[in-house]
Design a protein around this motif. Structure first.
Motif, PDB file in Angstrom:
ATOM      1  N   SER A 181       0.857  -1.180   0.000  1.00  0.00           N
ATOM      2  CA  SER A 181       0.000   0.000   0.000  1.00  0.00           C
ATOM      3  C   SER A 181       0.897   1.235   0.000  1.00  0.00           C
ATOM      4  CB  SER A 181      -0.897   0.013   1.236  1.00  0.00           C
ATOM      5  OG  SER A 181      -1.683   1.184   1.238  1.00  0.00           O
ATOM      6  N   PRO A 182       1.104   1.832  -1.182  1.00  0.00           N
ATOM      7  CA  PRO A 182       1.976   3.014  -1.259  1.00  0.00           C
ATOM      8  C   PRO A 182       1.201   4.289  -0.924  1.00  0.00           C
ATOM      9  CG  PRO A 182       1.284   2.399  -3.458  1.00  0.00           C
ATOM     10  CD  PRO A 182       0.648   1.413  -2.500  1.00  0.00           C
ATOM     11  N   SER A 183       0.665   4.330   0.271  1.00  0.00           N
ATOM     12  CA  SER A 183      -0.164   5.446   0.705  1.00  0.00           C
ATOM     13  C   SER A 183       0.289   5.895   2.094  1.00  0.00           C
ATOM     14  CB  SER A 183      -1.629   4.992   0.732  1.00  0.00           C
ATOM     15  OG  SER A 183      -2.470   6.029   1.131  1.00  0.00           O
ATOM     16  N   GLN A 184       0.587   7.150   2.244  1.00  0.00           N
ATOM     17  CA  GLN A 184       1.111   7.692   3.496  1.00  0.00           C
ATOM     18  C   GLN A 184       0.170   7.403   4.668  1.00  0.00           C
ATOM     19  OE1 GLN A 184       1.781  11.919   3.340  1.00  0.00           O
ATOM     20  NE2 GLN A 184       2.852  11.970   5.281  1.00  0.00           N
ATOM     21  N   GLY A 185       0.763   7.068   5.810  1.00  0.00           N
ATOM     22  CA  GLY A 185      -0.022   6.858   7.019  1.00  0.00           C
ATOM     23  C   GLY A 185       0.368   5.640   7.831  1.00  0.00           C
ATOM     24  N   GLY A 186       1.299   4.833   7.317  1.00  0.00           N
ATOM     25  CA  GLY A 186       1.767   3.667   8.055  1.00  0.00           C
ATOM     26  C   GLY A 186       3.209   3.865   8.494  1.00  0.00           C
ATOM     27  N   VAL A 187       3.511   3.501   9.744  1.00  0.00           N
ATOM     28  CA  VAL A 187       4.882   3.630  10.247  1.00  0.00           C
ATOM     29  C   VAL A 187       5.246   2.400  11.078  1.00  0.00           C
ATOM     30  CG1 VAL A 187       4.917   6.162  10.260  1.00  0.00           C
ATOM     31  CG2 VAL A 187       4.160   4.952  12.284  1.00  0.00           C
ATOM     32  N   PRO A 188       6.516   1.983  10.988  1.00  0.00           N
ATOM     33  CA  PRO A 188       6.936   0.847  11.813  1.00  0.00           C
ATOM     34  C   PRO A 188       6.995   1.228  13.293  1.00  0.00           C
ATOM     35  CG  PRO A 188       8.778   1.686  10.497  1.00  0.00           C
ATOM     36  CD  PRO A 188       7.580   2.497  10.144  1.00  0.00           C
ATOM     37  N   ILE A 189       6.788   0.245  14.152  1.00  0.00           N
ATOM     38  CA  ILE A 189       6.976   0.427  15.594  1.00  0.00           C
ATOM     39  C   ILE A 189       8.318  -0.201  15.908  1.00  0.00           C
ATOM     40  CG2 ILE A 189       6.141  -0.162  17.897  1.00  0.00           C
ATOM     41  CD1 ILE A 189       3.303  -0.313  16.681  1.00  0.00           C
ATOM     42  N   ILE A 190       9.247   0.620  16.376  1.00  0.00           N
ATOM     43  CA  ILE A 190      10.629   0.178  16.589  1.00  0.00           C
ATOM     44  C   ILE A 190      10.971   0.239  18.076  1.00  0.00           C
ATOM     45  CG2 ILE A 190      13.051   0.623  16.007  1.00  0.00           C
ATOM     46  CD1 ILE A 190      11.948   1.952  13.384  1.00  0.00           C
ATOM     47  N   VAL A 191      11.420  -0.888  18.601  1.00  0.00           N
ATOM     48  CA  VAL A 191      11.838  -0.970  20.002  1.00  0.00           C
ATOM     49  C   VAL A 191      13.258  -1.509  20.026  1.00  0.00           C
ATOM     50  CG1 VAL A 191      11.403  -2.034  22.241  1.00  0.00           C
ATOM     51  CG2 VAL A 191       9.475  -1.313  20.810  1.00  0.00           C
ATOM     52  N   ASP A 192      14.167  -0.758  20.618  1.00  0.00           N
ATOM     53  CA  ASP A 192      15.579  -1.150  20.707  1.00  0.00           C
ATOM     54  C   ASP A 192      16.153  -1.493  19.336  1.00  0.00           C
ATOM     55  OD1 ASP A 192      15.589  -0.806  23.496  1.00  0.00           O
ATOM     56  OD2 ASP A 192      14.917  -2.870  23.832  1.00  0.00           O
ATOM     57  N   GLY A 193      15.791  -0.702  18.324  1.00  0.00           N
ATOM     58  CA  GLY A 193      16.332  -0.877  16.984  1.00  0.00           C
ATOM     59  C   GLY A 193      15.712  -2.001  16.177  1.00  0.00           C
ATOM     60  N   VAL A 194      14.683  -2.658  16.724  1.00  0.00           N
ATOM     61  CA  VAL A 194      14.042  -3.782  16.042  1.00  0.00           C
ATOM     62  C   VAL A 194      12.589  -3.423  15.713  1.00  0.00           C
ATOM     63  CG1 VAL A 194      13.325  -6.194  16.297  1.00  0.00           C
ATOM     64  CG2 VAL A 194      15.500  -5.429  17.262  1.00  0.00           C
ATOM     65  N   VAL A 195      12.184  -3.717  14.482  1.00  0.00           N
ATOM     66  CA  VAL A 195      10.792  -3.496  14.094  1.00  0.00           C
ATOM     67  C   VAL A 195       9.946  -4.599  14.721  1.00  0.00           C
ATOM     68  CG1 VAL A 195       9.148  -3.373  12.190  1.00  0.00           C
ATOM     69  CG2 VAL A 195      11.404  -2.333  11.939  1.00  0.00           C
ATOM     70  N   VAL A 196       9.091  -4.210  15.675  1.00  0.00           N
ATOM     71  CA  VAL A 196       8.251  -5.179  16.380  1.00  0.00           C
ATOM     72  C   VAL A 196       6.834  -5.210  15.824  1.00  0.00           C
ATOM     73  CG1 VAL A 196       9.609  -5.064  18.503  1.00  0.00           C
ATOM     74  CG2 VAL A 196       7.643  -3.515  18.188  1.00  0.00           C
ATOM     75  N   GLY A 197       6.541  -4.283  14.925  1.00  0.00           N
ATOM     76  CA  GLY A 197       5.223  -4.196  14.334  1.00  0.00           C
ATOM     77  C   GLY A 197       5.085  -2.887  13.594  1.00  0.00           C
ATOM     78  N   ALA A 198       3.838  -2.496  13.361  1.00  0.00           N
ATOM     79  CA  ALA A 198       3.584  -1.225  12.693  1.00  0.00           C
ATOM     80  C   ALA A 198       2.197  -0.738  13.074  1.00  0.00           C
ATOM     81  CB  ALA A 198       3.691  -1.370  11.178  1.00  0.00           C
ATOM     82  N   ILE A 199       1.997   0.554  12.914  1.00  0.00           N
ATOM     83  CA  ILE A 199       0.707   1.168  13.156  1.00  0.00           C
ATOM     84  C   ILE A 199       0.388   2.044  11.955  1.00  0.00           C
ATOM     85  CG2 ILE A 199       1.799   3.022  14.490  1.00  0.00           C
ATOM     86  CD1 ILE A 199      -0.835   3.234  16.109  1.00  0.00           C
ATOM     87  N   ALA A 200      -0.876   2.083  11.596  1.00  0.00           N
ATOM     88  CA  ALA A 200      -1.285   2.912  10.466  1.00  0.00           C
ATOM     89  C   ALA A 200      -2.639   3.528  10.727  1.00  0.00           C
ATOM     90  CB  ALA A 200      -1.325   2.095   9.183  1.00  0.00           C
ATOM     91  N   CYS A 201      -2.835   4.647  10.084  1.00  0.00           N
ATOM     92  CA  CYS A 201      -4.077   5.385  10.197  1.00  0.00           C
ATOM     93  C   CYS A 201      -4.574   5.690   8.798  1.00  0.00           C
ATOM     94  CB  CYS A 201      -3.798   6.678  10.969  1.00  0.00           C
ATOM     95  SG  CYS A 201      -5.233   7.724  11.169  1.00  0.00           S
ATOM     96  N   SER A 202      -5.890   5.719   8.632  1.00  0.00           N
ATOM     97  CA  SER A 202      -6.481   6.069   7.348  1.00  0.00           C
ATOM     98  C   SER A 202      -7.802   6.784   7.586  1.00  0.00           C
ATOM     99  CB  SER A 202      -6.721   4.810   6.515  1.00  0.00           C
ATOM    100  OG  SER A 202      -7.233   5.156   5.244  1.00  0.00           O
ATOM    101  N   GLY A 203      -8.122   7.692   6.675  1.00  0.00           N
ATOM    102  CA  GLY A 203      -9.385   8.402   6.765  1.00  0.00           C
ATOM    103  C   GLY A 203      -9.244   9.904   6.693  1.00  0.00           C
ATOM    104  N   SER A 204      -8.014  10.379   6.750  1.00  0.00           N
ATOM    105  CA  SER A 204      -7.758  11.815   6.682  1.00  0.00           C
ATOM    106  C   SER A 204      -6.709  12.060   5.608  1.00  0.00           C
ATOM    107  CB  SER A 204      -7.295  12.319   8.050  1.00  0.00           C
ATOM    108  OG  SER A 204      -7.228  13.726   8.055  1.00  0.00           O
ATOM    109  N   SER A 205      -6.058  13.220   5.664  1.00  0.00           N
ATOM    110  CA  SER A 205      -4.974  13.475   4.711  1.00  0.00           C
ATOM    111  C   SER A 205      -3.795  12.592   5.067  1.00  0.00           C
ATOM    112  CB  SER A 205      -4.538  14.949   4.775  1.00  0.00           C
ATOM    113  OG  SER A 205      -3.858  15.199   5.997  1.00  0.00           O
ATOM    114  N   GLY A 206      -2.908  12.344   4.117  1.00  0.00           N
ATOM    115  CA  GLY A 206      -1.731  11.529   4.372  1.00  0.00           C
ATOM    116  C   GLY A 206      -0.898  12.077   5.514  1.00  0.00           C
TER     117      GLY A 206
END
Length: 128
Positions: A85-110
Motif C-alpha cells: 500500500s503506497p499510501s502515506q499513514g503507516g509507520v513501523p513500531i521500533i523498540v531497541d532498533g528492532v521493528v516489532v510491528g507497525a501502526i497505520a491510520c487512514s481516513g484523513s490526509s496523508g
C-alpha cells in the motif's frame, strides 16, 4: 499486547484532539492484525486501508510515505503488488532498533494519518 494497546490509545487521543474520524490498525512484525479501532464515523474504506498500510510498513520496515514518494516519482510498478500500500499513514513500531510491528491510520490526509500513527509508534518506543 500492551504495546499495541499503548499505540492504539495514544493514536486515538491524537485523532480525537485533531477532530478526525479515522481507522487505526496495529500489526505485529509479520503483519498480523493485533489491534484495531475506528473513531467516530470514519468511512468504511478506511478500515481496510489502515490495515493494508500497517502490513506494508511492518513487512518492509519503513514508513509507507517512502513508497508513496516512489510512486509519485514514477515507480508505478509498485501498483502491481497487491500486498503493498503506497499510501502515506503507516509507520513501523521500533523498540531497541528492532521493528516489532507497525501502526497505520487512514481516513484523513496523508500528513494527518502519519502524524496520528507516528504518535502511537513513539508512545511504544518511549514506554519500552
Amino acid at each position: 499486547s500492551a504495546g499495541a494497546q499503548c499505540a492504539l490509545r495514544t493514536a486515538e487521543e491524537v485523532a480525537v484532539r485533531m477532530g478526525l474520524a479515522v481507522s487505526i490498525a496495529v500489526v505485529d512484525n509479520v503483519g498480523n492484525l493485533v489491534s484495531f479501532l475506528r473513531t467516530g464515523n470514519a468511512c468504511v474504506t478506511s478500515i481496510e486501508a489502515s490495515i493494508r498500510k500497517a502490513r506494508t510498513s511492518a513487512n518492509l520496515s519503513l514508513p509507507t510515505k517512502a513508497l508513496e514518494d516512489l510512486l509519485h516519482g514514477g515507480l508505478t510498478s509498485l501498483l502491481t503488488f497487491e500486498f503493498i500500500s503506497p499510501s502515506q499513514g503507516g509507520v513501523p513500531i521500533i523498540v531497541d532498533g528492532v521493528v516489532v510491528g507497525a501502526i497505520a491510520c487512514s481516513g484523513s490526509s496523508g500528513d494527518d494519518d502519519e502524524t496520528i500513527a507516528k504518535a502511537g509508534a513513539e508512545a511504544v518506543a518511549q514506554s519500552a
